[in-house]
Design a protein around this motif. Structure first.
Motif, PDB file in Angstrom:
ATOM      1  N   ASP A 208       2.189   6.984   0.195  1.00  0.00           N
ATOM      2  CA  ASP A 208       2.087   6.412   1.547  1.00  0.00           C
ATOM      3  C   ASP A 208       0.878   5.485   1.575  1.00  0.00           C
ATOM      4  OD1 ASP A 208       2.196   5.831   4.220  1.00  0.00           O
ATOM      5  OD2 ASP A 208       1.312   7.732   4.871  1.00  0.00           O
ATOM      6  N   LEU A 209       1.144   4.189   1.439  1.00  0.00           N
ATOM      7  CA  LEU A 209       0.055   3.215   1.418  1.00  0.00           C
ATOM      8  C   LEU A 209      -0.479   2.901   2.812  1.00  0.00           C
ATOM      9  CD1 LEU A 209       1.476   0.727  -1.233  1.00  0.00           C
ATOM     10  CD2 LEU A 209      -0.353   2.396  -1.539  1.00  0.00           C
ATOM     11  N   SER A 210       0.366   3.026   3.835  1.00  0.00           N
ATOM     12  CA  SER A 210      -0.035   2.644   5.188  1.00  0.00           C
ATOM     13  C   SER A 210      -0.737   3.761   5.936  1.00  0.00           C
ATOM     14  CB  SER A 210       1.188   2.197   5.987  1.00  0.00           C
ATOM     15  OG  SER A 210       2.093   3.274   6.140  1.00  0.00           O
ATOM     16  N   GLY A 211      -0.579   5.000   5.491  1.00  0.00           N
ATOM     17  CA  GLY A 211      -1.156   6.118   6.206  1.00  0.00           C
ATOM     18  C   GLY A 211      -0.367   6.527   7.426  1.00  0.00           C
ATOM     19  N   ILE A 212       0.865   5.943   7.601  1.00  0.00           N
ATOM     20  CA  ILE A 212       1.669   6.232   8.790  1.00  0.00           C
ATOM     21  C   ILE A 212       2.408   7.565   8.639  1.00  0.00           C
ATOM     22  CG2 ILE A 212       3.624   5.424  10.169  1.00  0.00           C
ATOM     23  CD1 ILE A 212       2.817   2.593   9.483  1.00  0.00           C
ATOM     24  N   ALA A 213       2.877   7.839   7.423  1.00  0.00           N
ATOM     25  CA  ALA A 213       3.718   9.018   7.221  1.00  0.00           C
ATOM     26  C   ALA A 213       2.942  10.319   7.393  1.00  0.00           C
ATOM     27  CB  ALA A 213       4.356   8.975   5.830  1.00  0.00           C
ATOM     28  N   GLY A 214       1.661  10.316   7.067  1.00  0.00           N
ATOM     29  CA  GLY A 214       0.878  11.543   7.185  1.00  0.00           C
ATOM     30  C   GLY A 214      -0.361  11.318   8.022  1.00  0.00           C
ATOM     31  N   SER A 215      -1.206  12.353   8.045  1.00  0.00           N
ATOM     32  CA  SER A 215      -2.430  12.265   8.829  1.00  0.00           C
ATOM     33  C   SER A 215      -3.552  11.577   8.064  1.00  0.00           C
ATOM     34  CB  SER A 215      -2.885  13.675   9.243  1.00  0.00           C
ATOM     35  OG  SER A 215      -3.113  14.466   8.078  1.00  0.00           O
ATOM     36  N   ARG A 216      -3.373  11.333   6.777  1.00  0.00           N
ATOM     37  CA  ARG A 216      -4.416  10.709   5.976  1.00  0.00           C
ATOM     38  C   ARG A 216      -4.453   9.202   6.209  1.00  0.00           C
ATOM     39  NH1 ARG A 216      -6.041  13.843   1.373  1.00  0.00           N
ATOM     40  NH2 ARG A 216      -4.978  15.857   1.283  1.00  0.00           N
ATOM     41  N   THR A 239       3.685  -3.316  -6.818  1.00  0.00           N
ATOM     42  CA  THR A 239       4.091  -2.923  -5.450  1.00  0.00           C
ATOM     43  C   THR A 239       2.872  -2.724  -4.557  1.00  0.00           C
ATOM     44  OG1 THR A 239       6.087  -1.850  -6.299  1.00  0.00           O
ATOM     45  CG2 THR A 239       5.344  -1.214  -4.096  1.00  0.00           C
ATOM     46  N   ILE A 240       1.861  -2.050  -5.100  1.00  0.00           N
ATOM     47  CA  ILE A 240       0.643  -1.816  -4.319  1.00  0.00           C
ATOM     48  C   ILE A 240      -0.054  -3.140  -4.009  1.00  0.00           C
ATOM     49  CG2 ILE A 240      -1.613  -0.677  -4.324  1.00  0.00           C
ATOM     50  CD1 ILE A 240      -0.411   1.438  -6.206  1.00  0.00           C
ATOM     51  N   ALA A 241      -0.119  -4.036  -4.974  1.00  0.00           N
ATOM     52  CA  ALA A 241      -0.762  -5.335  -4.762  1.00  0.00           C
ATOM     53  C   ALA A 241      -0.008  -6.161  -3.718  1.00  0.00           C
ATOM     54  CB  ALA A 241      -0.845  -6.090  -6.088  1.00  0.00           C
ATOM     55  N   ALA A 242       1.327  -6.094  -3.758  1.00  0.00           N
ATOM     56  CA  ALA A 242       2.117  -6.834  -2.767  1.00  0.00           C
ATOM     57  C   ALA A 242       1.852  -6.293  -1.353  1.00  0.00           C
ATOM     58  CB  ALA A 242       3.597  -6.742  -3.098  1.00  0.00           C
ATOM     59  N   PHE A 243       1.790  -4.970  -1.237  1.00  0.00           N
ATOM     60  CA  PHE A 243       1.476  -4.381   0.069  1.00  0.00           C
ATOM     61  C   PHE A 243       0.071  -4.794   0.516  1.00  0.00           C
ATOM     62  CE2 PHE A 243      -0.644  -1.000   2.440  1.00  0.00           C
ATOM     63  CZ  PHE A 243       0.193  -0.893   3.540  1.00  0.00           C
ATOM     64  N   ARG A 246       0.304  -8.306   1.972  1.00  0.00           N
ATOM     65  CA  ARG A 246       1.008  -8.375   3.260  1.00  0.00           C
ATOM     66  C   ARG A 246       0.167  -7.779   4.396  1.00  0.00           C
ATOM     67  NH1 ARG A 246       5.291  -6.279   0.283  1.00  0.00           N
ATOM     68  NH2 ARG A 246       5.008  -4.287   1.362  1.00  0.00           N
ATOM     69  N   SER A 247      -0.475  -6.649   4.111  1.00  0.00           N
ATOM     70  CA  SER A 247      -1.191  -5.931   5.176  1.00  0.00           C
ATOM     71  C   SER A 247      -2.666  -6.316   5.258  1.00  0.00           C
ATOM     72  CB  SER A 247      -1.078  -4.427   4.949  1.00  0.00           C
ATOM     73  OG  SER A 247      -1.666  -4.067   3.706  1.00  0.00           O
ATOM     74  N   ARG A 248      -3.113  -7.208   4.351  1.00  0.00           N
ATOM     75  CA  ARG A 248      -4.525  -7.609   4.312  1.00  0.00           C
ATOM     76  C   ARG A 248      -5.437  -6.396   4.151  1.00  0.00           C
ATOM     77  NH1 ARG A 248      -6.120 -12.493   5.429  1.00  0.00           N
ATOM     78  NH2 ARG A 248      -8.097 -11.753   6.323  1.00  0.00           N
ATOM     79  N   GLN A 249      -4.967  -5.409   3.353  1.00  0.00           N
ATOM     80  CA  GLN A 249      -5.782  -4.251   3.026  1.00  0.00           C
ATOM     81  C   GLN A 249      -6.631  -4.577   1.800  1.00  0.00           C
ATOM     82  OE1 GLN A 249      -6.042  -1.466   4.745  1.00  0.00           O
ATOM     83  NE2 GLN A 249      -4.409  -1.874   6.215  1.00  0.00           N
ATOM     84  N   CYS A 250      -7.682  -3.794   1.621  1.00  0.00           N
ATOM     85  CA  CYS A 250      -8.571  -4.028   0.477  1.00  0.00           C
ATOM     86  C   CYS A 250      -8.437  -2.929  -0.581  1.00  0.00           C
ATOM     87  CB  CYS A 250     -10.020  -4.094   0.951  1.00  0.00           C
ATOM     88  SG  CYS A 250     -10.344  -5.405   2.143  1.00  0.00           S
ATOM     89  N   THR A 251      -7.304  -2.210  -0.574  1.00  0.00           N
ATOM     90  CA  THR A 251      -7.110  -1.097  -1.504  1.00  0.00           C
ATOM     91  C   THR A 251      -7.301  -1.553  -2.951  1.00  0.00           C
ATOM     92  OG1 THR A 251      -5.559  -0.060   0.022  1.00  0.00           O
ATOM     93  CG2 THR A 251      -5.486   0.655  -2.276  1.00  0.00           C
ATOM     94  N   ARG A 252      -8.120  -0.812  -3.707  1.00  0.00           N
ATOM     95  CA  ARG A 252      -8.383  -1.137  -5.107  1.00  0.00           C
ATOM     96  C   ARG A 252      -7.406  -0.380  -6.018  1.00  0.00           C
ATOM     97  NH1 ARG A 252     -10.526  -4.715  -3.073  1.00  0.00           N
ATOM     98  NH2 ARG A 252     -12.600  -5.535  -3.432  1.00  0.00           N
ATOM     99  N   ILE A 253      -7.099  -0.992  -7.173  1.00  0.00           N
ATOM    100  CA  ILE A 253      -6.163  -0.404  -8.134  1.00  0.00           C
ATOM    101  C   ILE A 253      -6.877  -0.272  -9.474  1.00  0.00           C
ATOM    102  CG2 ILE A 253      -3.900  -0.569  -9.212  1.00  0.00           C
ATOM    103  CD1 ILE A 253      -3.128  -2.565  -7.019  1.00  0.00           C
ATOM    104  N   MET A 254      -6.901   0.942 -10.001  1.00  0.00           N
ATOM    105  CA  MET A 254      -7.453   1.192 -11.350  1.00  0.00           C
ATOM    106  C   MET A 254      -6.320   1.671 -12.246  1.00  0.00           C
ATOM    107  SD  MET A 254     -10.410   3.889 -12.582  1.00  0.00           S
ATOM    108  CE  MET A 254     -11.782   2.787 -12.263  1.00  0.00           C
ATOM    109  N   GLY A 255      -6.269   1.159 -13.456  1.00  0.00           N
ATOM    110  CA  GLY A 255      -5.241   1.571 -14.412  1.00  0.00           C
ATOM    111  C   GLY A 255      -5.839   2.251 -15.634  1.00  0.00           C
ATOM    112  N   MET A 256      -5.126   3.232 -16.181  1.00  0.00           N
ATOM    113  CA  MET A 256      -5.567   3.902 -17.412  1.00  0.00           C
ATOM    114  C   MET A 256      -4.468   3.773 -18.463  1.00  0.00           C
ATOM    115  SD  MET A 256      -6.788   7.840 -18.194  1.00  0.00           S
ATOM    116  CE  MET A 256      -8.501   7.571 -17.718  1.00  0.00           C
TER     117      MET A 256
END
Length: 616
Positions: A208-216, A239-243, A246-256
């Motif tokens: 849940d990237l938007s935080g709508i589905a849960g309380s987080r 997918t996360i980068a596209a979101f 679109r939403s102008r969020q600043c969510t960071r992505i780390m890959g291993m």
């Protein structure tokens, strides 16, 4: 908050009662200090470690923190750094308690974000003083923190059994590690121990990237296992980068990736997929946690920068709206001035029309006293000549009689001239072009002037009775009485006289009529319940107004009089004047006199100004 007073070095210090949170402090030392603080009205709470402190910030932020140099789960310097990253906790003062005085350690702690260092061996009253001083400064900044809430950084770990990140957690966990929530990788437990809101997600469909589905809230950082067989890590990153775009969020992505997988081709694919940091399975625990913290810190700073930018844009929008409102208000004020001027001109035109209708009666009013004065002029002259001859012939009795007669004639002439003077004064007041101004008006005096002008039309056969129980002064336009009351009384007189003529012309014998016009005034509670209304009622013994015409009598050019006898503007003008006062006027049939009853209601204003006009 209640005020508390603390004597320090012979002085009195005032501060507001606040809450103080002790985190991981020695219990015995804390108990002694609590007694001093509670005696001064301060509320004291305590938690076991830094993680518990951060967990409680979601519900209640303390006004000051007291912590040891080393908490059970983190050093005080790390706690200070994390506090300063969030707008809600950035200003909270932090007092660090040292086992003993150490200037080098104190300098390092203060440089890393603490506000005060205190040795457990020092006088506790000195610490109480420092706490009160910090609370006083912190309280002055309360308004700037309104609406800002604290939340722990949220980190999502995307992996599943068989993935490299899952295997990395198994290799890095200590031998005595026991998962608190069975089945969770060690990395999740480690981040949760550091105070982050860490969450394991094994299925990308449940992310849940938007935080709508849960309380987080929306995640701050997503750590993606790029070598997990359960899902395509690069596709998930895209997918996360596209979101994020679109939403102008600043969510960071780390890959291993797997050990040795940091090739140039892999780095390029990760970059194009939107990944912000890339590491392999050989990364040590401390470095992985630090790099995650760096991404979260950068994301938090960008969020706050955007919030500040949004506040600035909001302020600019409010300023633009305020400017637009000022322009609209200026335009409305100008339009209102023009409407008042137009209304004054319309009232003046209607007034002149009323004077035209009354011209014959007014001329008669002038002619009677004028003829009376002229008739006595020769009598006075003859009396003076006769008195002069009597004086010369020493006939004092005849001279006195002649002078007495001349004096009586002059007194009678003076009555007629005074009547003319009063009539001229009434005409001058009535014809002034000041009807649009709001000022204090003596209502009984104004009604008396109107009745003076209408006296020729009313004659001796129509009795006018005034029962004015309302306060004499009213802040209003003079036209409310000069024009509105005059038009209504004049129409009532016309209706009564028309009925009388019709009665005379009919062949049926009738009893003599007692024609009356009753003018009353009183105060009445407004229907809205706010304030009072000034009410003027005018009733007559005329034929009344049919119910089907009662709503039309105020229409412009509508009249029930014969052609050439009325313009149809009198009551329309009256309606406009009453509307300009924020009031209303209605016509019904009088229950007492049997004719029409006009009721004027306007808000009662006495001794105050309206619309910025001067009250004379």
């Amino acid at each position: 908050m209640s005020a508390a007073i603390m004597p320090v070095a012979g002085k009195i210090m005032d501060f507001l009662s606040c809450s103080i949170l002790f985190a991981g402090v020695d219990a015995a030392w804390q108990a002694h200090l609590e007694t001093l603080l509670q005696a001064r009205g301060l509320r004291v709470k305590s938690v076991a470690d830094g993680r518990s402190a951060f967990a409680g910030f979601d519900e209640d932020l303390p006004d000051l923190l007291v912590v040891p140099a080393r908490l059970p789960d983190m050093p005080a310097t790390q706690l200070c750094q994390r506090l300063r990253l969030n707008a809600a906790t950035r200003g909270i003062p932090v007092v660090v308690v040292l086992p003993e005085a150490n200037s080098r350690q104190e300098s390092e702690i203060l440089e890393r974000g603490a506000d005060c260092c205190f040795s457990m061996a020092d006088n506790p009253l000195l610490l109480v003083f420092r706490i009160c001083a910090l609370l006083r400064e912190y309280d002055e900044d309360l308004a700037g923190r309104e609406g800002v809430v604290f939340r722990q950084p949220r980190i999502v770990i995307m992996t599943a059994p068989g993935g490299v990140l899952w295997a990395w957690s198994d290799r890095q966990k200590p031998a005595d590690f026991e998962p608190a929530r069975g089945g969770q990788p060690y990395l999740v437990e480690l981040l949760q121990q550091n105070g982050e809101d860490a969450l394991l997600v094994e299925d990308p469909e449940k992310l849940d990237l938007s935080g709508i589905a849960g309380s987080r809230a929306c995640p701050d950082c997503v750590v993606v296992d790029l070598a997990c067989p359960a899902f395509d890590g690069l596709a998930l990153a895209r997918t996360i980068a596209a979101f994020r775009r679109r939403s102008r969020q600043c969510t960071r992505i780390m890959g291993m990736v797997e050990h040795g997988g940091l090739s140039g081709e892999q780095v390029a694919r990760a970059f194009h997929a939107g990944i912000d940091d890339l590491l392999d399975a050989d990364t040590p625990v401390d470095l992985l946690v630090s790099r995650i913290g760096s991404l979260v810190r950068r994301k938090t700073l960008q969020d706050e920068a955007r919030r500040e930018e949004a506040h600035i844009e909001s302020a600019r929008a409010r300023m633009a709206l305020a400017d637009a409102l000022r322009r609209v208000n200026a335009d409305l004020a100008a339009a209102n001035r023009k409407l008042i001027e137009a209304q004054a001109k319309l009232v003046q035109s209607a007034k002149m029309a009323s004077l035209g209708e009354l011209a014959a009666g007014i001329a008669h009013e002038f002619n009677n006293p004028l003829a009376f004065v002229l008739a006595h002029e020769n009598t006075v002259k003859r009396s003076m000549v006769k008195a002069l001859h009597a004086v010369r012939s020493q006939d004092l009795v005849t001279a006195e009689t002649a002078l007495q007669k001349g004096s009586e004639r002059l007194s009678a002439s003076l009555i007629g001239l005074s009547r003319m003077r009063d009539l001229v004064a009434s005409l001058r007041r009535f014809s002034r072009l000041e009807e649009g101004e709001f000022r204090r008006l003596d209502v009984p005096e104004a009604i008396g002037m109107v009745l003076t002008l209408l006296a020729p039309k009313l004659g001796q056969d129509i009795e006018v009775t005034c029962k004015l129980e309302a306060p004499p002064e009213l802040v209003c336009q003079a036209a409310l009485v000069n024009q509105v009351v005059m038009n209504i009384v004049s129409n009532a007189a016309d209706a009564i006289l028309d009925t009388r003529r019709e009665t005379i012309q009919s062949s049926e014998p009738t009893l003599p009529r007692a024609d009356r016009i009753l003018i009353t005034s009183f105060l009445e509670q407004a229907e809205s319940g706010k304030g009072e209304e000034y009410v003027i009622q005018i009733s007559d013994t005329g034929p009344g107004v049919p119910k089907e015409l009662q709503e039309r009598v105020f229409e412009p050019f509508f009249t029930t009089k014969p052609v050439g006898s009325g313009t149809g503007l009198g009551l329309a003008t009256a309606y406009g004047v009453v509307q300009a006062h924020g009031g209303n006027v209605v016509v019904t049939n009088a229950s007492t006199l049997g004719g029409a009853c006009f009721t004027l209601r306007v808000p009662y204003r006495a001794g105050e100004e309206r619309r910025g006009d001067n009250v004379a």
